[in-house]
Design a protein around this motif. Structure first.
Motif, mmCIF file in Angstrom:
data_model
loop_
_atom_site.group_PDB
_atom_site.id
_atom_site.type_symbol
_atom_site.label_atom_id
_atom_site.label_comp_id
_atom_site.label_asym_id
_atom_site.label_seq_id
_atom_site.Cartn_x
_atom_site.Cartn_y
_atom_site.Cartn_z
ATOM 1 N N VAL A 7 0.826 -1.208 0.000
ATOM 2 C CA VAL A 7 0.000 0.000 0.000
ATOM 3 C C VAL A 7 0.859 1.256 0.000
ATOM 4 O O VAL A 7 0.513 2.265 -0.613
ATOM 5 C CB VAL A 7 -0.986 -0.020 1.197
ATOM 6 C CG1 VAL A 7 -0.252 0.047 2.535
ATOM 7 C CG2 VAL A 7 -1.987 1.123 1.077
ATOM 8 N N ILE A 8 2.019 1.209 0.652
ATOM 9 C CA ILE A 8 2.891 2.380 0.687
ATOM 10 C C ILE A 8 3.392 2.719 -0.713
ATOM 11 O O ILE A 8 3.666 3.883 -1.019
ATOM 12 C CB ILE A 8 4.071 2.158 1.666
ATOM 13 C CG1 ILE A 8 4.821 3.477 1.917
ATOM 14 C CG2 ILE A 8 5.008 1.081 1.153
ATOM 15 C CD1 ILE A 8 5.875 3.369 3.005
ATOM 16 N N GLU A 9 3.501 1.721 -1.588
ATOM 17 C CA GLU A 9 3.923 1.971 -2.961
ATOM 18 C C GLU A 9 2.737 2.341 -3.847
ATOM 19 O O GLU A 9 2.860 3.191 -4.726
ATOM 20 C CB GLU A 9 4.653 0.749 -3.525
ATOM 21 C CG GLU A 9 5.878 0.324 -2.731
ATOM 22 C CD GLU A 9 6.929 1.422 -2.587
ATOM 23 O OE1 GLU A 9 6.896 2.410 -3.345
ATOM 24 O OE2 GLU A 9 7.806 1.295 -1.712
ATOM 25 N N LYS A 10 1.587 1.731 -3.601
ATOM 26 C CA LYS A 10 0.392 2.088 -4.371
ATOM 27 C C LYS A 10 0.029 3.549 -4.165
ATOM 28 O O LYS A 10 -0.476 4.217 -5.068
ATOM 29 C CB LYS A 10 -0.786 1.199 -3.966
ATOM 30 C CG LYS A 10 -0.655 -0.244 -4.424
ATOM 31 C CD LYS A 10 -1.692 -1.131 -3.776
ATOM 32 C CE LYS A 10 -3.103 -0.773 -4.198
ATOM 33 N NZ LYS A 10 -4.095 -1.733 -3.634
ATOM 34 N N GLU A 11 0.283 4.055 -2.949
ATOM 35 C CA GLU A 11 -0.093 5.429 -2.611
ATOM 36 C C GLU A 11 1.116 6.360 -2.565
ATOM 37 O O GLU A 11 1.040 7.453 -2.019
ATOM 38 C CB GLU A 11 -0.823 5.443 -1.265
ATOM 39 C CG GLU A 11 -2.104 4.631 -1.280
ATOM 40 C CD GLU A 11 -2.843 4.617 0.055
ATOM 41 O OE1 GLU A 11 -2.442 5.375 0.966
ATOM 42 O OE2 GLU A 11 -3.807 3.850 0.182
ATOM 43 N N ALA A 12 2.235 5.949 -3.135
ATOM 44 C CA ALA A 12 3.445 6.765 -3.136
ATOM 45 C C ALA A 12 3.216 8.052 -3.922
ATOM 46 O O ALA A 12 2.407 8.083 -4.861
ATOM 47 C CB ALA A 12 4.604 5.974 -3.741
ATOM 48 N N PRO A 13 3.921 9.120 -3.573
ATOM 49 C CA PRO A 13 3.711 10.393 -4.288
ATOM 50 C C PRO A 13 3.996 10.302 -5.777
ATOM 51 O O PRO A 13 3.345 10.990 -6.574
ATOM 52 C CB PRO A 13 4.672 11.358 -3.577
ATOM 53 C CG PRO A 13 5.631 10.507 -2.824
ATOM 54 C CD PRO A 13 4.887 9.256 -2.474
ATOM 55 N N GLU A 14 4.955 9.438 -6.185
ATOM 56 C CA GLU A 14 5.214 9.314 -7.611
ATOM 57 C C GLU A 14 4.055 8.637 -8.338
ATOM 58 O O GLU A 14 3.861 8.833 -9.542
ATOM 59 C CB GLU A 14 6.522 8.558 -7.869
ATOM 60 C CG GLU A 14 6.598 7.161 -7.293
ATOM 61 C CD GLU A 14 7.233 7.136 -5.908
ATOM 62 O OE1 GLU A 14 7.731 6.064 -5.524
ATOM 63 O OE2 GLU A 14 7.190 8.168 -5.195
ATOM 64 N N GLU A 15 3.263 7.841 -7.612
ATOM 65 C CA GLU A 15 2.068 7.238 -8.199
ATOM 66 C C GLU A 15 0.927 8.258 -8.271
ATOM 67 O O GLU A 15 0.177 8.299 -9.246
ATOM 68 C CB GLU A 15 1.632 6.025 -7.369
ATOM 69 C CG GLU A 15 2.582 4.837 -7.460
ATOM 70 C CD GLU A 15 2.507 4.156 -8.814
ATOM 71 O OE1 GLU A 15 1.449 3.613 -9.152
ATOM 72 O OE2 GLU A 15 3.520 4.193 -9.543
ATOM 73 N N TYR A 327 0.851 16.260 1.545
ATOM 74 C CA TYR A 327 0.850 14.796 1.540
ATOM 75 C C TYR A 327 1.699 14.279 2.687
ATOM 76 O O TYR A 327 2.853 14.686 2.861
ATOM 77 C CB TYR A 327 1.399 14.282 0.211
ATOM 78 C CG TYR A 327 0.917 12.896 -0.169
ATOM 79 C CD1 TYR A 327 -0.362 12.473 0.151
ATOM 80 C CD2 TYR A 327 1.735 12.024 -0.872
ATOM 81 C CE1 TYR A 327 -0.811 11.208 -0.219
ATOM 82 C CE2 TYR A 327 1.298 10.766 -1.249
ATOM 83 C CZ TYR A 327 0.022 10.366 -0.912
ATOM 84 O OH TYR A 327 -0.418 9.115 -1.280
ATOM 85 N N VAL A 328 1.113 13.374 3.480
ATOM 86 C CA VAL A 328 1.811 12.707 4.575
ATOM 87 C C VAL A 328 1.591 11.203 4.427
ATOM 88 O O VAL A 328 0.816 10.754 3.585
ATOM 89 C CB VAL A 328 1.300 13.187 5.956
ATOM 90 C CG1 VAL A 328 1.550 14.673 6.155
ATOM 91 C CG2 VAL A 328 -0.189 12.858 6.136
ATOM 92 N N GLY A 329 2.290 10.417 5.256
ATOM 93 C CA GLY A 329 2.120 8.973 5.224
ATOM 94 C C GLY A 329 1.160 8.530 6.312
ATOM 95 O O GLY A 329 1.533 8.483 7.484
ATOM 96 N N PRO A 330 -0.085 8.195 5.991
ATOM 97 C CA PRO A 330 -1.038 7.765 7.026
ATOM 98 C C PRO A 330 -0.621 6.452 7.659
ATOM 99 O O PRO A 330 0.114 5.649 7.061
ATOM 100 C CB PRO A 330 -2.363 7.636 6.270
ATOM 101 C CG PRO A 330 -1.993 7.502 4.836
ATOM 102 C CD PRO A 330 -0.689 8.207 4.645
#
Length: 369
Positions: A7-15, A327-330
């Motif tokens: 999920v951290i990659e699915k929601e990464a800022p580059e995505e 944008y932050v990391g929930p």
């Protein structure tokens, strides 16, 4: 292997799209660097197959960071993510067992899950200062345990193991006949005295690190595994050769050149990070809705809302990004409640950090936390 996207990659800022984010407080590294920032001009390299273990100069520089290590103890990998994949797929099978101190970097959990091994989690507690409980780790280790996985400095909390805790973990795995994996990606960004490289203390310890977080060069994809267990290192090398044979000679030349400039670069970073921590400290003190365990290493922290009951976190995070541009990391990125949020405080410029924090506070007030 039953792969699932993290999920951290699915929601990464580059995505999501960097152009849609005004204040990017989700990054877990120092700010990205250019070759010119290190004064580097790439020579006319021969683009042959490189040394399978990694460029000798680079391995020597890595080994020199601790007493008792040699270049032969180092295997260069495709980032820390590549190192963690090699370790998990080498040591684990569906019939094996892993102990993970959680929260943890997603790869340390998702790759073992894809393998299908049994996993016991030792969860860190905010109210205990995210301190490691060695008794719980000892209770989690069983006959099929192949290794214990920890990060230090910790991602996402920024907390540190004490030397006594590190020695205690090594003693536990030595008695159990398994390994200790220490993800040391932020080791060069400790805010006080560095711990020793774990692998230098025992053949039962495996250290992993990279240049991505502390040096701001994730684009070259250079990380490494360090272990004094020669037989195990040979198995890691076999895995690397079957995945990609060797690394990029261009990437490894750059990595070695960056590490040759390690001292001045980290000295500069220490001053910057101290200033950013002061900004974070003032912000937390000034917002009664939030509390934190102050980080002792790395460039991330993991505050939480004091009174989350009834608060709509889905609406908050959506609005924080879409209306406030921040944008932050929930917390769910780390399998933690969404009243936690990871904030990276060294990637944004100073004014961007201040503005982003102000936007978080404004969004909190708007949503009535």
């Amino acid at each position: 292997m039953k792969y699932a996207r993290m999920v951290i990659e699915k929601e990464a800022p580059e995505e999501y799209g960097y152009d849609r984010i005004r204040y990017n407080l989700s990054e877990s590294s120092v700010r990205d660097r250019k070759l010119s920032d290190f004064g580097l001009d790439i020579p006319d390299l021969t683009l042959f197959y490189g040394e399978h273990r990694g460029e000798e100069r680079l391995r020597r520089l890595i080994a020199s960071q601790a007493e008792g290590l040699s270049p032969g103890d180092v295997l260069v990998t495709a980032g820390a993510a590549g190192a963690l994949f090699i370790i998990a797929t080498t040591l684990l099978s569906p019939s094996d067992h892993l102990v993970v101190v959680r929260p943890n970097y997603a790869t340390n959990i998702e790759t073992p899950r894809a393998i299908g091994c049994a996993i016991t989690y030792v969860d860190l507690d905010f109210d205990q200062g995210f301190a490691l409980d060695l008794v719980k780790v000892a209770e989690a280790i069983g006959p099929q345990t192949r290794y214990v996985s920890v990060t230090c400095p910790h991602n996402p909390t920024g907390t540190m193991l004490s030397r006594a805790d590190l020695d205690g973990l090594i003693a536990l795995v030595e008695r159990a006949g398994c390994k200790l994996l220490v993800d040391e990606t932020y080791r060069d960004l400790s805010h006080g005295d560095d711990l020793p490289v774990a692998a230098s203390l025992s053949p039962s310890a495996i250290s992993v690190s990279s240049l991505s977080k502390a040096y701001g060069v994730p684009g070259i994809r250079v990380g490494w595994i360090v272990t004094r267990d020669a037989e195990l290192q040979e198995r890691f090398l076999a895995a690397k050769e079957q995945i990609g044979i060797c690394g990029s000679v261009v990437d490894e030349w750059i990595a070695g050149s960056v590490l040759e400039r390690r001292g001045p670069f980290l000295k500069e970073q220490a001053g910057l990070i101290a200033g950013r921590l002061a900004i974070m400290r003032d912000w937390i003190a000034g917002d009664p809705k939030l509390e934190w365990v102050e980080p002792k290493g790395g460039v991330v922290c993991f505050p939480r809302f004091r009174h989350p009951a009834g608060f709509d976190f889905d609406a908050f995070y959506k609005d924080l990004l879409e209306s406030f541009g921040t944008y932050v990391g929930p917390g769910h990125w780390f399998e933690m409640p969404r009243n936690h949020l990871r904030i990276g405080f060294a990637y944004p410029l100073e004014d961007e950090l201040k503005q982003g924090l102000a936007q978080i506070s404004a969004a909190i007030r708007k949503h009535g936390a």
